[in-house]
Scaffold this motif. Structure first.
Motif, mmCIF file in Angstrom:
data_model
loop_
_atom_site.group_PDB
_atom_site.id
_atom_site.type_symbol
_atom_site.label_atom_id
_atom_site.label_comp_id
_atom_site.label_asym_id
_atom_site.label_seq_id
_atom_site.Cartn_x
_atom_site.Cartn_y
_atom_site.Cartn_z
ATOM 1 N N GLY A 1 0.795 -1.218 0.000
ATOM 2 C CA GLY A 1 0.000 0.000 0.000
ATOM 3 C C GLY A 1 0.825 1.264 0.000
ATOM 4 N N HIS A 2 1.865 1.329 0.802
ATOM 5 C CA HIS A 2 2.638 2.573 0.901
ATOM 6 C C HIS A 2 4.057 2.279 1.344
ATOM 7 N N LEU A 3 4.977 2.996 0.735
ATOM 8 C CA LEU A 3 6.375 2.942 1.160
ATOM 9 C C LEU A 3 6.892 4.360 1.277
ATOM 10 N N GLY A 4 7.679 4.610 2.318
ATOM 11 C CA GLY A 4 8.309 5.908 2.462
ATOM 12 C C GLY A 4 9.495 6.044 1.520
ATOM 13 N N LEU A 5 10.021 7.258 1.441
ATOM 14 C CA LEU A 5 11.158 7.520 0.549
ATOM 15 C C LEU A 5 12.340 6.649 0.903
ATOM 16 N N ARG A 6 12.594 6.470 2.197
ATOM 17 C CA ARG A 6 13.746 5.675 2.615
ATOM 18 C C ARG A 6 13.641 4.238 2.111
ATOM 19 N N ASP A 7 12.454 3.642 2.235
ATOM 20 C CA ASP A 7 12.272 2.256 1.799
ATOM 21 C C ASP A 7 12.341 2.127 0.277
ATOM 22 N N ARG A 8 11.866 3.144 -0.423
ATOM 23 C CA ARG A 8 11.932 3.070 -1.876
ATOM 24 C C ARG A 8 13.368 3.246 -2.360
#
Length: 371
Positions: A25-32
């Motif tokens: 559903g959602h990933l933050g910038l760090r995870d991407r």
């Protein structure tokens, strides 16, 4: 990452929610950023190559040089952004750098970083040298030799790794196997463009180095092509996620064509060997032109590409047109340029859309998925 989720009566329990992947559903910038791979530098390869192609045009219109300058500046901004992003990945995830160079799928795209640097050098020559003083050719000369040393090291070390640890198989072969030698092969292309602005005593060593490493690149490619064609004959087209690598096969003959013609035209008259053999320049220029036609046909037959390899193919077409003083061939090069500009716009739009739709820069969907 694998999870076992137990769902009873289609109702998720708190334990089920905790077991769900954090990226659903959602990933933050760090995870991407964790999935920001070397393959992103194909973007700057193509953009920098496009700027070089615009500068190489014979049929120019008012403002074309300005457009080319804007594209080159945009490429510099992209390169700085991509370099910052992949540096952030390696800082945030310390093990990622080592994994990126040991994962066969991602490591094959590591040379794209160096190929992007080559397009920056070409852009500086095309748009910077005419606007700056005599100091810039000196800087480019120094950068050229550093580039040659670094990219030759990349070719040796990366192939050593592929030979000993990558466990690649015949059935997984794509022209991406050529990529490790591609950056040092571009030494010939760089030499063909920067040599005319160098003094004779510096120009000749640059051209000799360019011919040497252009030869290395095209010969390694020629060794790879039978494996590639044999794979296609026995197994058909590669898997869908491997097919983008097919574009690379267009590059070696195309860039070799433009490099040979450019370096032959840049040979210093009345200096060294050419002072005692002045007719040699005309002979070498003729040989380069006809050899270029020979290689151009191979590039045309392998023509399955989007932007960067076809940049070399199009510039080679323009150089052949200049050599034969053929307006028909020159106009063909102009039409091909328009097609590449349209293709670049399409690919760039598709790239942005893929990021927004989580098709790339997302767990399990990038070159690092097997790391």
């Amino acid at each position: 990452m694998s999870l076992t989720t137990v769902v009873t009566n289609n109702t998720a329990t708190q334990a089920d929610i905790e077991r769900r992947p954090s990226w659903q559903g959602h990933l933050g910038l760090r995870d991407r950023l964790q999935h920001f791979t070397w393959a992103w530098f194909t973007l700057t390869m193509s953009t920098g190559g496009l700027a070089t192609l615009l500068h190489a045009q014979t049929h120019k219109f008012p403002g074309l040089n300005t457009i080319g300058t804007i594209v080159f500046i945009f490429d510099l901004l992209l390169f700085a952004s991509l370099t910052s992003a992949i540096t952030a990945r390696f800082i945030l995830f310390p093990r990622a750098f080592r994994k990126s160079l040991h994962n066969p799928a991602e490591s094959l795209f590591y040379p794209c970083f160096w190929l992007s640097i080559s397009t920056v050098i070409l852009g500086i020559q095309a748009y910077g040298v005419p606007a700056c003083g005599p100091w810039l050719p000196v800087v480019l000369r120094i950068i050229f030799w550093i580039y040659v040393a670094c990219t030759f090291s990349v070719a040796v070390v990366q192939y050593y790794f592929l030979f000993t640890a990558a466990n690649l198989t015949f059935h997984s072969m794509t022209p991406a196997w050529i990529l490790p030698v591609f950056p040092v092969m571009l030494s010939g292309t760089i030499a063909s463009l920067i040599a005319p602005d160098q003094p004779p005593e510096q120009r000749l060593p640059i051209i000799v180095a360019g011919v040497t490493f252009q030869g290395l690149g095209i010969l390694v490619s020629m060794i790879m092509y039978p494996i590639y064609l044999g794979h296609l004959m026995t197994d058909g087209l590669p898997a869908i996620d491997l097919r983008p690598g097919m574009f690379i096969s267009v590059g070696p003959p195309s860039f070799t064509t433009l490099a040979l013609i450019g370096m032959a035209n840049a040979l210093p008259p009345n200096y060294g060997f050419f002072a005692t053999h002045p007719i040699a320049i005309e002979v070498l220029q003729t040989m380069a032109l006809f050899t270029g036609c020979f290689l151009w046909a191979l590039g045309f037959w392998l023509w399955w590409a989007f932007v960067f390899p076809n940049v070399g193919f199009t510039i080679a077409t323009i150089d052949i047109g200049r050599g034969f003083e053929s307006e028909g061939i020159l106009w063909l090069g102009s039409v091909m340029t328009v097609l590449i500009v349209v293709t670049w716009c399409f690919v760039f739009f598709s790239h942005v859309r893929a990021v927004l739709r989580h098709k790339i820069l997302w767990p399990g969907r990038d070159e690092d998925k097997d790391a």
